[in-house]
Design a protein around this motif. Structure first.
Motif, PDB file in Angstrom:
ATOM      1  N   LEU A 172      17.998   4.772  -8.393  1.00 57.70           N
ATOM      2  CA  LEU A 172      19.298   4.670  -7.713  1.00 57.70           C
ATOM      3  C   LEU A 172      19.281   5.397  -6.369  1.00 57.70           C
ATOM      4  N   ALA A 173      18.690   6.591  -6.346  1.00 54.99           N
ATOM      5  CA  ALA A 173      18.606   7.344  -5.085  1.00 54.99           C
ATOM      6  C   ALA A 173      17.712   6.609  -4.088  1.00 54.99           C
ATOM      7  N   PHE A 174      16.603   6.061  -4.576  1.00 57.54           N
ATOM      8  CA  PHE A 174      15.699   5.307  -3.708  1.00 57.54           C
ATOM      9  C   PHE A 174      16.420   4.103  -3.104  1.00 57.54           C
ATOM     10  N   THR A 175      17.114   3.335  -3.936  1.00 57.75           N
ATOM     11  CA  THR A 175      17.842   2.164  -3.456  1.00 57.75           C
ATOM     12  C   THR A 175      18.951   2.568  -2.496  1.00 57.75           C
ATOM     13  N   ARG A 176      19.576   3.694  -2.755  1.00 57.49           N
ATOM     14  CA  ARG A 176      20.603   4.196  -1.833  1.00 57.49           C
ATOM     15  C   ARG A 176      20.001   4.419  -0.451  1.00 57.49           C
ATOM     16  N   GLY A 177      18.817   5.029  -0.392  1.00 61.66           N
ATOM     17  CA  GLY A 177      18.132   5.223   0.887  1.00 61.66           C
ATOM     18  C   GLY A 177      17.780   3.907   1.558  1.00 61.66           C
ATOM     19  N   LEU A 178      17.307   2.934   0.771  1.00 63.06           N
ATOM     20  CA  LEU A 178      16.997   1.610   1.328  1.00 63.06           C
ATOM     21  C   LEU A 178      18.228   0.987   1.956  1.00 63.06           C
ATOM     22  N   ARG A 179      19.349   1.086   1.260  1.00 59.04           N
ATOM     23  CA  ARG A 179      20.587   0.457   1.748  1.00 59.04           C
ATOM     24  C   ARG A 179      21.122   1.150   3.007  1.00 59.04           C
ATOM     25  N   VAL A 180      20.962   2.465   3.089  1.00 58.58           N
ATOM     26  CA  VAL A 180      21.375   3.169   4.309  1.00 58.58           C
ATOM     27  C   VAL A 180      20.535   2.690   5.485  1.00 58.58           C
ATOM     28  N   ALA A 181      19.226   2.552   5.289  1.00 57.84           N
ATOM     29  CA  ALA A 181      18.351   2.094   6.369  1.00 57.84           C
ATOM     30  C   ALA A 181      18.740   0.702   6.858  1.00 57.84           C
ATOM     31  N   LEU A 209      14.980  10.139   0.300  1.00 58.53           N
ATOM     32  CA  LEU A 209      14.225  10.220   1.555  1.00 58.53           C
ATOM     33  C   LEU A 209      13.154   9.130   1.610  1.00 58.53           C
ATOM     34  N   SER A 210      12.469   8.905   0.501  1.00 59.23           N
ATOM     35  CA  SER A 210      11.469   7.846   0.446  1.00 59.23           C
ATOM     36  C   SER A 210      12.109   6.493   0.733  1.00 59.23           C
ATOM     37  N   GLY A 211      13.284   6.245   0.167  1.00 60.06           N
ATOM     38  CA  GLY A 211      14.004   5.000   0.420  1.00 60.06           C
ATOM     39  C   GLY A 211      14.377   4.837   1.883  1.00 60.06           C
ATOM     40  N   LEU A 212      14.825   5.929   2.496  1.00 59.12           N
ATOM     41  CA  LEU A 212      15.159   5.867   3.924  1.00 59.12           C
ATOM     42  C   LEU A 212      13.939   5.494   4.762  1.00 59.12           C
ATOM     43  N   LEU A 213      12.836   6.187   4.529  1.00 56.46           N
ATOM     44  CA  LEU A 213      11.640   5.962   5.345  1.00 56.46           C
ATOM     45  C   LEU A 213      11.056   4.567   5.132  1.00 56.46           C
ATOM     46  N   ILE A 214      10.908   4.163   3.878  1.00 55.92           N
ATOM     47  CA  ILE A 214      10.367   2.833   3.587  1.00 55.92           C
ATOM     48  C   ILE A 214      11.344   1.757   4.060  1.00 55.92           C
ATOM     49  N   GLY A 215      12.634   2.009   3.901  1.00 59.00           N
ATOM     50  CA  GLY A 215      13.638   1.055   4.368  1.00 59.00           C
ATOM     51  C   GLY A 215      13.569   0.826   5.862  1.00 59.00           C
ATOM     52  N   HIS A 216      13.387   1.902   6.623  1.00 57.10           N
ATOM     53  CA  HIS A 216      13.261   1.749   8.075  1.00 57.10           C
ATOM     54  C   HIS A 216      11.956   1.044   8.445  1.00 57.10           C
ATOM     55  N   GLU A 217      10.901   1.306   7.700  1.00 53.51           N
ATOM     56  CA  GLU A 217       9.626   0.628   7.957  1.00 53.51           C
ATOM     57  C   GLU A 217       9.763  -0.881   7.731  1.00 53.51           C
ATOM     58  N   VAL A 218      10.357  -1.263   6.607  1.00 56.70           N
ATOM     59  CA  VAL A 218      10.522  -2.687   6.303  1.00 56.70           C
ATOM     60  C   VAL A 218      11.477  -3.340   7.304  1.00 56.70           C
ATOM     61  N   ALA A 219      12.511  -2.617   7.713  1.00 54.59           N
ATOM     62  CA  ALA A 219      13.435  -3.165   8.717  1.00 54.59           C
ATOM     63  C   ALA A 219      12.687  -3.445  10.018  1.00 54.59           C
ATOM     64  N   ALA A 234      10.634  -3.373  -3.857  1.00 52.51           N
ATOM     65  CA  ALA A 234      12.090  -3.172  -3.931  1.00 52.51           C
ATOM     66  C   ALA A 234      12.693  -3.201  -2.530  1.00 52.51           C
ATOM     67  N   ALA A 235      12.018  -2.580  -1.568  1.00 54.30           N
ATOM     68  CA  ALA A 235      12.521  -2.568  -0.187  1.00 54.30           C
ATOM     69  C   ALA A 235      12.560  -3.979   0.382  1.00 54.30           C
ATOM     70  N   LEU A 236      11.527  -4.750   0.155  1.00 53.44           N
ATOM     71  CA  LEU A 236      11.500  -6.127   0.650  1.00 53.44           C
ATOM     72  C   LEU A 236      12.621  -6.947   0.023  1.00 53.44           C
ATOM     73  N   GLU A 237      12.857  -6.754  -1.265  1.00 54.78           N
ATOM     74  CA  GLU A 237      13.921  -7.494  -1.943  1.00 54.78           C
ATOM     75  C   GLU A 237      15.293  -7.108  -1.400  1.00 54.78           C
ATOM     76  N   VAL A 238      15.536  -5.818  -1.136  1.00 56.67           N
ATOM     77  CA  VAL A 238      16.805  -5.380  -0.552  1.00 56.67           C
ATOM     78  C   VAL A 238      17.002  -6.016   0.822  1.00 56.67           C
ATOM     79  N   HIS A 239      15.915  -6.231   1.540  1.00 61.16           N
ATOM     80  CA  HIS A 239      15.980  -6.850   2.868  1.00 61.16           C
ATOM     81  C   HIS A 239      16.000  -8.374   2.794  1.00 61.16           C
ATOM     82  N   GLY A 240      16.088  -8.929   1.586  1.00 62.24           N
ATOM     83  CA  GLY A 240      16.254 -10.371   1.433  1.00 62.24           C
ATOM     84  C   GLY A 240      14.987 -11.183   1.287  1.00 62.24           C
ATOM     85  N   PHE A 241      13.851 -10.548   1.107  1.00 65.73           N
ATOM     86  CA  PHE A 241      12.603 -11.269   0.938  1.00 65.73           C
ATOM     87  C   PHE A 241      12.381 -11.586  -0.540  1.00 65.73           C
ATOM     88  N   ASP A 242      11.573 -12.610  -0.796  1.00 68.39           N
ATOM     89  CA  ASP A 242      11.181 -12.920  -2.165  1.00 68.39           C
ATOM     90  C   ASP A 242      10.319 -11.788  -2.704  1.00 68.39           C
TER      91      ASP A 242
END
Length: 142
Positions: free
Chosen positions: A31-40, A74-84, A111-119
């Motif tokens: 949940l914390a990881f996904t929260r970071g992904l969504r913030v990014a 923090l991991s979610g934020l960093l990976i989320g920004h990378e995927v973005a 998980a990051a790719l899926e949050v960003h809409g990728f298969d």
């Protein structure tokens, strides 16, 4: 493209003010990881990674993010920004995304790719030895 995401994560965790409120946990806080992904990915994320990473500390200080959840956030934020940053080039390609590496880390990127809409990408582990073997064959070493 390559990013220093892992190195930056380690440096932030071990050598900055962010690490002072973090608590090591053997369990992954999805949940914390996904929260970071969504913030990014959010309009707040458009402020940039350097702005977003400080939220790890403020959320911890205000009691809105437990110390043992902060590393995954923090991991979610960093990976989320990378995927973005990569999403435009990934969208322009016709090839599927294949993640190669340590399975737990690949699952985070999936998980990051899926949050960003990728298969869901393919995940391949233990491919280094296969790649080295093929290089050796191509060089007529074996």
């Amino acid at each position: 493209e390559t990013f220093m995401t892992g190195e930056v994560f380690a440096a932030l965790r071990q050598h900055t003010i962010l690490g002072r409120t973090m608590v090591a946990s053997p369990a992954h806080d999805a949940l914390a990881f996904t929260r970071g992904l969504r913030v990014a990915l959010s309009p707040e994320g458009a402020m940039g990674m350097l702005s977003n990473i400080f939220s790890c500390r403020t959320l911890g200080l205000t009691g809105r993010l437990a110390g043992d959840s902060q590393p995954d956030y923090l991991s979610g934020l960093l990976i989320g920004h990378e995927v973005a940053a990569l999403s435009r080039s990934l969208l322009s390609g016709d090839l599927p995304v294949v993640l190669c590496g340590e399975p737990d880390l690949c699952r985070r990127y999936a998980a990051a790719l899926e949050v960003h809409g990728f298969d869901s990408p393919q995940i391949r582990s233990e491919v280094t030895s296969l790649g080295l073997w093929r290089i050796a064959q191509a060089a007529a070493l074996v």
